[in-house]
Design an enzyme around this catalytic site. Structure first.
Site, PDB file in Angstrom:
ATOM      1  CD  GLU A  94     -42.491  26.453  17.816  1.00  0.00           C
ATOM      2  OE1 GLU A  94     -43.101  25.817  16.192  1.00  0.00           O
ATOM      3  OE2 GLU A  94     -42.554  26.395  18.521  1.00  0.00           O
TER       4      GLU A  94
ATOM      5  CB  CYS B 100     -43.956  29.498  10.171  1.00  0.00           C
ATOM      6  SG  CYS B 100     -45.135  29.760  11.157  1.00  0.00           S
TER       7      CYS B 100
HETATM    8  P1  NAP Z   1     -33.941  32.800   9.091  1.00  0.00           P
HETATM    9  O1  NAP Z   1     -33.431  32.867   8.010  1.00  0.00           O
HETATM   10  O2  NAP Z   1     -34.096  31.494   9.786  1.00  0.00           O
HETATM   11  O3  NAP Z   1     -33.542  33.801  10.620  1.00  0.00           O
HETATM   12  C1  NAP Z   1     -34.372  33.845  11.324  1.00  0.00           C
HETATM   13  C2  NAP Z   1     -33.507  34.587  12.221  1.00  0.00           C
HETATM   14  O4  NAP Z   1     -32.367  33.459  12.468  1.00  0.00           O
HETATM   15  C3  NAP Z   1     -33.510  35.545  12.641  1.00  0.00           C
HETATM   16  O5  NAP Z   1     -32.988  36.855  13.749  1.00  0.00           O
HETATM   17  C4  NAP Z   1     -31.831  35.760  12.278  1.00  0.00           C
HETATM   18  O6  NAP Z   1     -31.249  36.648  12.252  1.00  0.00           O
HETATM   19  C5  NAP Z   1     -30.937  34.646  12.855  1.00  0.00           C
HETATM   20  N1  NAP Z   1     -30.210  33.796  12.158  1.00  0.00           N
HETATM   21  C6  NAP Z   1     -29.467  33.139  11.033  1.00  0.00           C
HETATM   22  N2  NAP Z   1     -28.491  32.930  10.695  1.00  0.00           N
HETATM   23  C7  NAP Z   1     -28.048  32.688  12.493  1.00  0.00           C
HETATM   24  C8  NAP Z   1     -27.231  31.917  12.352  1.00  0.00           C
HETATM   25  N3  NAP Z   1     -25.946  31.398  12.233  1.00  0.00           N
HETATM   26  N4  NAP Z   1     -27.562  32.227  14.051  1.00  0.00           N
HETATM   27  C9  NAP Z   1     -28.106  31.760  14.999  1.00  0.00           C
HETATM   28  N5  NAP Z   1     -29.030  33.518  13.841  1.00  0.00           N
HETATM   29  C10 NAP Z   1     -29.421  33.022  13.214  1.00  0.00           C
HETATM   30  O7  NAP Z   1     -35.133  33.066   8.828  1.00  0.00           O
HETATM   31  P2  NAP Z   1     -36.741  34.121   7.979  1.00  0.00           P
HETATM   32  O8  NAP Z   1     -35.994  33.918   6.793  1.00  0.00           O
HETATM   33  O9  NAP Z   1     -36.566  35.397   8.994  1.00  0.00           O
HETATM   34  O10 NAP Z   1     -38.057  33.759   8.624  1.00  0.00           O
HETATM   35  C11 NAP Z   1     -38.105  32.675   7.544  1.00  0.00           C
HETATM   36  C12 NAP Z   1     -38.521  31.463   8.272  1.00  0.00           C
HETATM   37  O11 NAP Z   1     -38.908  31.275   8.930  1.00  0.00           O
HETATM   38  C13 NAP Z   1     -38.839  30.251   7.522  1.00  0.00           C
HETATM   39  O12 NAP Z   1     -38.845  29.423   7.110  1.00  0.00           O
HETATM   40  C14 NAP Z   1     -40.319  30.196   8.460  1.00  0.00           C
HETATM   41  O13 NAP Z   1     -41.330  29.185   7.700  1.00  0.00           O
HETATM   42  C15 NAP Z   1     -40.394  30.525   9.739  1.00  0.00           C
HETATM   43  N6  NAP Z   1     -40.957  30.957  11.064  1.00  0.00           N
HETATM   44  C16 NAP Z   1     -41.696  29.753  11.738  1.00  0.00           C
HETATM   45  C17 NAP Z   1     -42.419  29.909  12.188  1.00  0.00           C
HETATM   46  C18 NAP Z   1     -42.638  28.879  13.386  1.00  0.00           C
HETATM   47  O14 NAP Z   1     -43.362  29.114  14.289  1.00  0.00           O
HETATM   48  N7  NAP Z   1     -43.054  27.877  13.096  1.00  0.00           N
HETATM   49  C19 NAP Z   1     -42.460  31.142  12.841  1.00  0.00           C
HETATM   50  C20 NAP Z   1     -42.046  32.212  11.296  1.00  0.00           C
HETATM   51  C21 NAP Z   1     -41.378  31.712  10.765  1.00  0.00           C
HETATM   52  P3  NAP Z   1     -31.066  38.114  10.751  1.00  0.00           P
HETATM   53  O15 NAP Z   1     -32.072  38.187  10.843  1.00  0.00           O
HETATM   54  O16 NAP Z   1     -29.832  38.908  10.824  1.00  0.00           O
HETATM   55  O17 NAP Z   1     -30.483  36.954   9.626  1.00  0.00           O
END
Ligand code: NAP
Ligand code: MG
Length: 477
Positions: free
Chosen positions: A247, A281
């Site tokens: 997602e 998102c």
């Molecule tokens: P993110 O940087 O991609 O991180 C998401 C999660 O993944 C965090 O728990 C992060 O841990 C972890 N993570 C980071 N690098 C990883 C890796 N290489 N392997 C596995 N896990 C890893 O996203 P974010 O900045 O937290 O959230 C914002 C993004 O989420 C936006 O793009 C938003 O659109 C999207 N989002 C989508 C939805 C949906 O349902 N479509 C809903 C909400 C948000 P750390 O925090 O420790 O880095």
């Protein structure tokens, strides 16, 4: 300062290798400390979860459901604590925090009432004395990786269906907002969840999160976060049959056509563009207005923005919070300033606020061309790009003119126009005369294109498909 432990193997881990401080982005004050685990912990956590899952899968679904319902009751009983900590770790205004905590308990209650979604189908075979049956079995150990912006809603919508189906879960919440997940996992164990069925693994995504996702004991990965990280996980699992649900981000548009109720449209646009300071998102980040209504819409949107009150999350008057960190403020401002350099004009905002916390003014940028970076990339901040168009058909083309396909909205009173728009857009969620954000729990949610894997959905009974595998049993006699 309060310390919030991780849950590893059979119990809460009181002495992790190190602790990380979590800050309130609306005041820069420390909220608490969270355990920082190393990736080496994942082997033990995964085998403990696998052992716990074998017993959990033998607990009758109705009993598993009772634990989910009790968890919902506990979240409601503890709502004040949940709201306080969720608000502070995310810098979220009180009304938003309250809404998200309520969504958390509703999610556990919803799946607690959905035992029937696990039922299989029994049917006659094509020969005499032959009958078939399908069984929806748990996948085994699920990895759930969640983003910082929905610290209750995202873990809840993964944990509840995964547990109902009889899986164990390795939960890796975002490092910026992990305390909400801690409270939720506590509520699950206090509600009677057997030891080890959920493991709460807090620490950096790039090392710990990755190790969780690629562990060979994991049968399914449900990831919510950025497109870049999500696709990286999928690539790492390309040579395995692990189920992957992504997602991801969005560049959601609200289209307003002549004849629409403009006041109502402006309410929907502003609510979805500036709630969570645009860090959703499904946030509306593009307003695509027909040229006949564009000026009126910009003025109605501006009037609503002028009523927003930015402030600390603990202040009940606050209606819009900060961005998650200073780096994000710089990033958002970069998008706005580059759009101006490309020829766009700022109608509201367009600058950071000089006060404690990571605040960026609610911003409207007009005269954004379809090729501008601001028209195509996810900003994840309080910035609305305004594009104009001259037909409903061209508006739908503009909606599709990004790599994302999460959510969009059309505002019109013309039924045929609405139907045509719905058919033309490549988005997983379409609102007619509604907002791009705020999808109901009972409705299947998920994006197209770079916004997510289309093979499965979150929310609704559809969510159970991802957390189960179907076994066909053929009976002869
Ligand atoms: P993110 O940087 O991609 O991180 C998401 C999660 O993944 C965090 O728990 C992060 O841990 C972890 N993570 C980071 N690098 C990883 C890796 N290489 N392997 C596995 N896990 C890893 O996203 P974010 O900045 O937290 O959230 C914002 C993004 O989420 C936006 O793009 C938003 O659109 C999207 N989002 C989508 C939805 C949906 O349902 N479509 C809903 C909400 C948000 P750390 O925090 O420790 O880095
Ligand atoms: Mg990130």
């Amino acid at each position: 300062m309060t310390r919030y432990s991780a849950y590893v193997c059979q119990d809460w881990l009181e002495s992790p290798p190190s602790w990380l401080t979590v800050y309130d982005p609306s005041t820069d004050e420390a909220v608490g400390e969270i355990a920082e685990l190393q990736p080496t912990v994942v082997d033990a956590a995964a085998s403990s979860a696998a052992a716990a899952q074998r017993s959990w899968s033998r607990v009758p679904p109705a009993k598993r459901a009772e634990i989910l319902t009790r968890t919902a009751d506990l979240i409601d009983e503890r709502a004040e604590e949940f709201v306080d900590l969720l608000a502070r770790e995310g810098g979220r205004p009180q009304h938003e925090a309250r809404g998200e905590v309520a969504k958390g308990s509703t999610t556990f209650r919803y799946y607690g009432g959905l035992v029937g979604a696990l039922d299989g189908r029994a049917f006659e075979g094509g020969q005499e004395a032959l009958r078939h049956e399908t069984r929806h079995e748990p996948v085994g150990v699920v990895a759930a990786v969640t983003p910082w912006n929905v610290p209750i809603a995202s873990p809840a919508r993964k944990l509840a269906p995964a547990l109902l189906a009889g899986n164990a879960v390795l939960l890796k919440p975002a490092t910026a907002t992990p305390i909400s997940a801690h409270l939720m996992v506590r509520a699950l164990y206090d509600a009677g969840l057997p030891d080890g069925v959920v493991q709460l693994l807090t620490g950096p995504g790039g090392s710990l999160g990755r190790a969780v996702c690629i562990h060979p004991s994991v049968g399914a990965v449900s990831f919510t976060g950025s497109t870049e990280v999500g696709l990286g996980i999928q690539q790492a699992l390309a040579e395995r049959t692990t189920k992957v649900q992504l997602e991801l981000g969005g560049k959601n548009a609200a289209v307003v056509l002549p004849g629409a109720d403009l006041e109502r449209s402006a309410d929907a646009v502003v609510a979805a563009a500036f709630a969570s300071a645009g860090q959703q998102c499904t946030a509306t980040s593009r307003l695509i207005a027909h040229q006949d209504v564009a000026q009126s819409m910009v003025s109605l949107v501006g009037k609503r923005i002028d009523k927003l009150t930015l402030g600390a999350c603990t202040d009940p008057q606050t209606t819009m919070g900060p961005l998650i960190d200073d780096q994000q403020v710089t990033r958002v401002d970069g998008y706005v300033q580059r759009a101006v350099a490309e020829g766009a004009g700022i109608v509201r905002g367009g600058h950071r606020l000089e006060r404690p916390g990571n605040f960026y003014a609610p911003t409207v940028v007009a005269d954004v061309g379809p090729g501008f970076e601001l028209a195509r990339e996810e900003v994840f901040g309080p910035v609305l790009a305004v594009l104009t168009t001259d037909t409903a058909e061209a508006a739908a083309e503009l909606v599709n003119d990004t790599s994302y396909g999460l959510s969009c909205a059309v505002h019109t009173r013309d039924l045929a126009e609405a139907h045509q728009f719905v058919s033309r857009v490549d988005c997983g969620v379409v609102a007619v005369n509604g907002a791009t954000a705020g999808v109901e729990l009972s409705a299947p949610f998920g994006g197209f294109k770079d916004s997510g894997t289309t093979s499965s959905k979150e929310h609704g009974p559809e969510s159970m498909d991802f957390y189960t595998r179907t076994k066909l049993v053929s009976w002869r006699w």
